[in-house]
Design a protein around this motif. Structure first.
Motif, mmCIF file in Angstrom:
data_model
loop_
_atom_site.group_PDB
_atom_site.id
_atom_site.type_symbol
_atom_site.label_atom_id
_atom_site.label_comp_id
_atom_site.label_asym_id
_atom_site.label_seq_id
_atom_site.Cartn_x
_atom_site.Cartn_y
_atom_site.Cartn_z
ATOM 1 N N UNK A 1 0.832 -0.994 0.068
ATOM 2 C CA UNK A 1 0.009 0.070 -0.051
ATOM 3 C C UNK A 1 0.702 1.182 -0.066
ATOM 4 N N UNK A 2 0.378 2.387 -0.366
ATOM 5 C CA UNK A 2 1.096 3.931 0.032
ATOM 6 C C UNK A 2 2.072 3.951 -0.926
ATOM 7 N N UNK A 3 3.146 4.425 -0.428
ATOM 8 C CA UNK A 3 4.433 4.839 -1.152
ATOM 9 C C UNK A 3 5.099 3.698 -1.676
ATOM 10 N N UNK A 4 5.150 2.560 -0.898
ATOM 11 C CA UNK A 4 5.756 1.288 -1.297
ATOM 12 C C UNK A 4 4.890 0.764 -2.844
ATOM 13 N N UNK A 5 4.013 0.723 -2.750
ATOM 14 C CA UNK A 5 3.219 0.098 -3.981
ATOM 15 C C UNK A 5 3.321 1.221 -5.052
ATOM 16 N N UNK A 6 3.333 2.457 -4.854
ATOM 17 C CA UNK A 6 3.549 3.466 -5.899
ATOM 18 C C UNK A 6 5.017 3.419 -6.518
ATOM 19 N N UNK A 7 6.035 2.976 -5.374
ATOM 20 C CA UNK A 7 7.455 2.854 -6.034
ATOM 21 C C UNK A 7 7.586 1.727 -7.119
ATOM 22 N N UNK A 8 6.793 0.549 -6.754
ATOM 23 C CA UNK A 8 6.784 -0.826 -7.487
ATOM 24 C C UNK A 8 6.271 -0.498 -8.779
ATOM 25 N N UNK A 9 5.269 0.313 -8.969
ATOM 26 C CA UNK A 9 4.701 0.548 -10.067
ATOM 27 C C UNK A 9 5.523 1.380 -11.172
ATOM 28 N N UNK A 10 5.961 2.659 -10.329
ATOM 29 C CA UNK A 10 7.050 3.206 -11.120
ATOM 30 C C UNK A 10 8.052 2.715 -11.544
ATOM 31 N N UNK A 11 8.767 1.719 -10.865
ATOM 32 C CA UNK A 11 9.811 0.761 -11.205
ATOM 33 C C UNK A 11 9.608 0.144 -12.432
ATOM 34 N N UNK A 12 8.346 -0.529 -12.386
ATOM 35 C CA UNK A 12 7.818 -1.312 -13.731
ATOM 36 C C UNK A 12 7.432 -0.408 -14.951
ATOM 37 N N UNK A 13 7.050 0.916 -14.655
ATOM 38 C CA UNK A 13 6.766 1.806 -15.614
ATOM 39 C C UNK A 13 7.996 2.465 -16.397
ATOM 40 N N UNK A 14 9.032 2.311 -15.283
ATOM 41 C CA UNK A 14 10.177 2.620 -15.994
ATOM 42 C C UNK A 14 10.820 1.706 -17.150
ATOM 43 N N UNK A 15 10.512 0.473 -16.693
ATOM 44 C CA UNK A 15 10.906 -0.480 -17.825
ATOM 45 C C UNK A 15 10.265 -0.330 -19.059
ATOM 46 N N UNK A 16 8.899 0.147 -19.073
ATOM 47 C CA UNK A 16 8.261 0.341 -20.259
ATOM 48 C C UNK A 16 8.793 1.471 -20.875
ATOM 49 N N UNK A 17 9.029 2.733 -20.002
ATOM 50 C CA UNK A 17 9.594 3.810 -20.991
ATOM 51 C C UNK A 17 10.987 3.696 -21.500
ATOM 52 N N UNK A 18 11.779 2.855 -20.804
ATOM 53 C CA UNK A 18 13.061 2.526 -21.346
ATOM 54 C C UNK A 18 13.065 1.693 -22.649
ATOM 55 N N UNK A 19 12.116 0.740 -22.608
ATOM 56 C CA UNK A 19 11.735 0.127 -23.769
ATOM 57 C C UNK A 19 11.481 0.804 -25.024
ATOM 58 N N UNK A 20 10.602 1.759 -24.559
ATOM 59 C CA UNK A 20 10.113 2.717 -25.809
ATOM 60 C C UNK A 20 11.140 3.631 -25.998
ATOM 61 N N UNK A 21 12.020 3.997 -25.248
ATOM 62 C CA UNK A 21 13.203 4.659 -25.565
ATOM 63 C C UNK A 21 14.205 4.049 -26.721
ATOM 64 N N UNK A 22 14.313 2.544 -26.319
ATOM 65 C CA UNK A 22 15.175 1.848 -27.495
ATOM 66 C C UNK A 22 14.590 1.742 -28.526
ATOM 67 N N UNK A 23 13.264 1.687 -28.420
ATOM 68 C CA UNK A 23 12.608 1.580 -30.036
ATOM 69 C C UNK A 23 12.538 2.706 -30.732
ATOM 70 N N UNK A 24 12.772 3.661 -30.130
ATOM 71 C CA UNK A 24 12.580 5.069 -30.579
ATOM 72 C C UNK A 24 13.946 5.587 -31.076
ATOM 73 N N UNK A 25 14.985 5.076 -30.794
ATOM 74 C CA UNK A 25 16.354 5.398 -31.010
ATOM 75 C C UNK A 25 17.094 4.226 -31.886
ATOM 76 N N UNK A 26 16.506 3.224 -31.992
ATOM 77 C CA UNK A 26 17.118 2.073 -32.772
ATOM 78 C C UNK A 26 17.516 2.470 -34.226
#
Length: 417
Positions: free
Chosen positions: A259-284
């Motif tokens: 709950x709270x900040x911990x769950x938000x941090x986990x979701x932000x970490x997973x969203x980071x993986x999605x953003x970085x995957x989009x970055x790699x696709x864009x710059x390929x």
């Protein structure tokens, strides 16, 4: 905004000198690495002869490429694109458009002792980037905002890399269209850091870094959707194991309140993986140009685009922007010079010279060491089930890199027709 711009001018001299000094070191190391690769034949020699002989030639070590090898190598060099025959129909294979594949002479990889300098450079890069999350946490504890940290990291890295490019005689400019693409990639990388820095602050350096490393799966899925590169079967098994590992890593089954900040941090970490995957696709596309672009120039422009976008975001935030202590400045300079410039330069230089499995294994040093540094320096501990989840996730990430396909699905279907 005016006050921040004035403050920025007053501190340029504080970080410009270290950045330029580091650029000289990178430039010298780059020249040494290039000379070593040329003199020792790190990746083995490949000689292409313009003929269309079929079959091997006994005693010479020469052979003609098979259809699949030919198509794969062509796609890796030039990118997948449809080819038209004279009658306007799409050719079933590359051979119909470009003739029989050339004969190639392949030799073995260089002896293992010759690969040691390259492997050492790759390990050095992995160790450098493993400190990124730790340095972010240090800077946050010095009252700096997460986006401000991203700005100083990217700006310092861009200055260092442009200086290194100038010292080594590499081009500083890109064609306008590629420069725009690089800036777009830098903007997406800003989103990656925006999410990751906040995840680090909420769940810790090690956990945030492992969660961000799930970009391997996101990148593969995005490539499948937008480029047509269908992963191999083992990738989907690795992804399922990785998903289970992430659930354990997040605290499922442990005495951790999701709950709270911990769950938000986990979701932000997973969203980071999605953003970085989009970055790699864009710059390929930047890495597939003919003639190929210098890695230093590419990363420099990506860093510059990221610095511009993160600086723009800082104007609308109330977080502290200007470092106020020597510790904060040291953390930011280390992030920009050692991580953004030095670490990624070492990886970009060494990674193409080793086998894919070796490179994927070495790059797992980042999440692994980030977890160790977080435990040693900040007392970040994982519960037993979280440790199991971390090992499952890292193993799945490595297996996932081995299960990535090389040919787009449409070309694979064409070659079977």
């Amino acid at each position: 905004m005016g006050i921040r711009w004035a403050c920025w001018k007053t501190v340029v001299a504080a970080w410009a000198a270290p950045a330029v000094a580091s650029a000289r070191a990178i430039a010298g190391a780059s020249a040494i690495a290039s000379a070593t690769a040329l003199s020792r034949g790190v990746i083995g020699s490949v000689r292409v002869k313009a003929n269309s002989l079929r079959g091997g030639i006994a005693g010479t070590g020469r052979r003609s490429l098979s259809e699949n090898e030919y198509q794969c190598q062509f796609d890796e060099l030039h990118g997948p694109r449809p080819s038209l025959r004279g009658d306007g129909c799409v050719a079933a294979t590359r051979r119909e458009c470009y003739g029989a594949p050339p004969e190639v002479t392949l030799t073995d990889f260089a002896p293992r002792r010759h690969l040691l300098p390259t492997l050492a450079l790759l390990i050095f890069g992995g160790v450098c980037i493993s400190w990124a999350a730790i340095l972010v946490k240090v800077a946050v504890r010095q009252e700096l905002g997460p986006t401000s940290i991203a700005f100083w990291r990217l700006l310092t890295g861009a200055v260092t890399l442009f200086a290194a490019a100038a010292l080594t005689g590499r081009p500083l400019l890109l064609p306008p269209r590629l420069a725009l693409l690089a800036c777009l990639g830098g903007t997406i990388f800003t989103a990656d850091l925006f999410l990751w820095h906040r995840s680090i602050n909420l769940v810790g350096a090690g956990l945030a870094t492992i969660l961000a490393s799930t970009q391997v799966f996101n990148t593969a899925i995005l490539n499948w959707i937008f480029v047509g590169e269908k992963p191999r079967g083992r990738f989907f098994f690795a992804a399922a194991v990785g998903l289970f590992g992430v659930a354990l890593l997040a605290g499922v089954g442990s005495d951790i309140a999701l709950t709270g900040d911990y769950l938000r941090g986990v979701l932000l970490g997973l969203a980071t993986g999605l953003a970085y995957g989009s970055y790699l696709l864009t710059t390929r596309h930047l890495g597939r140009r003919e003639p190929p672009l210098s890695p230093i120039t590419i990363v420099a422009w990506l860093s510059l685009g990221g610095a511009a976008s993160s600086g723009l975001i800082c104007l609308f935030e109330n977080d502290p922007f200007l470092p106020a202590t020597a510790t904060a400045w040291s953390a930011l300079l280390a992030l920009g010079i050692a991580v953004q410039a030095g670490g990624w330069w070492a990886i970009a230089t060494a990674l193409p010279r080793v086998r894919g499995a070796t490179g994927g294994l070495v790059l797992l040093l980042q999440p692994l060491l980030a977890t160790v540094w977080g435990w040693l320096l900040f007392g970040e501990r994982l519960a037993p089930l979280q440790l199991v989840g971390a090992l499952l996730t890292l193993g799945a990430i490595y297996a996932g890199t081995l299960g990535l396909g090389r040919r787009p699905a449409r070309d694979a279907q064409a070659s079977r027709s």
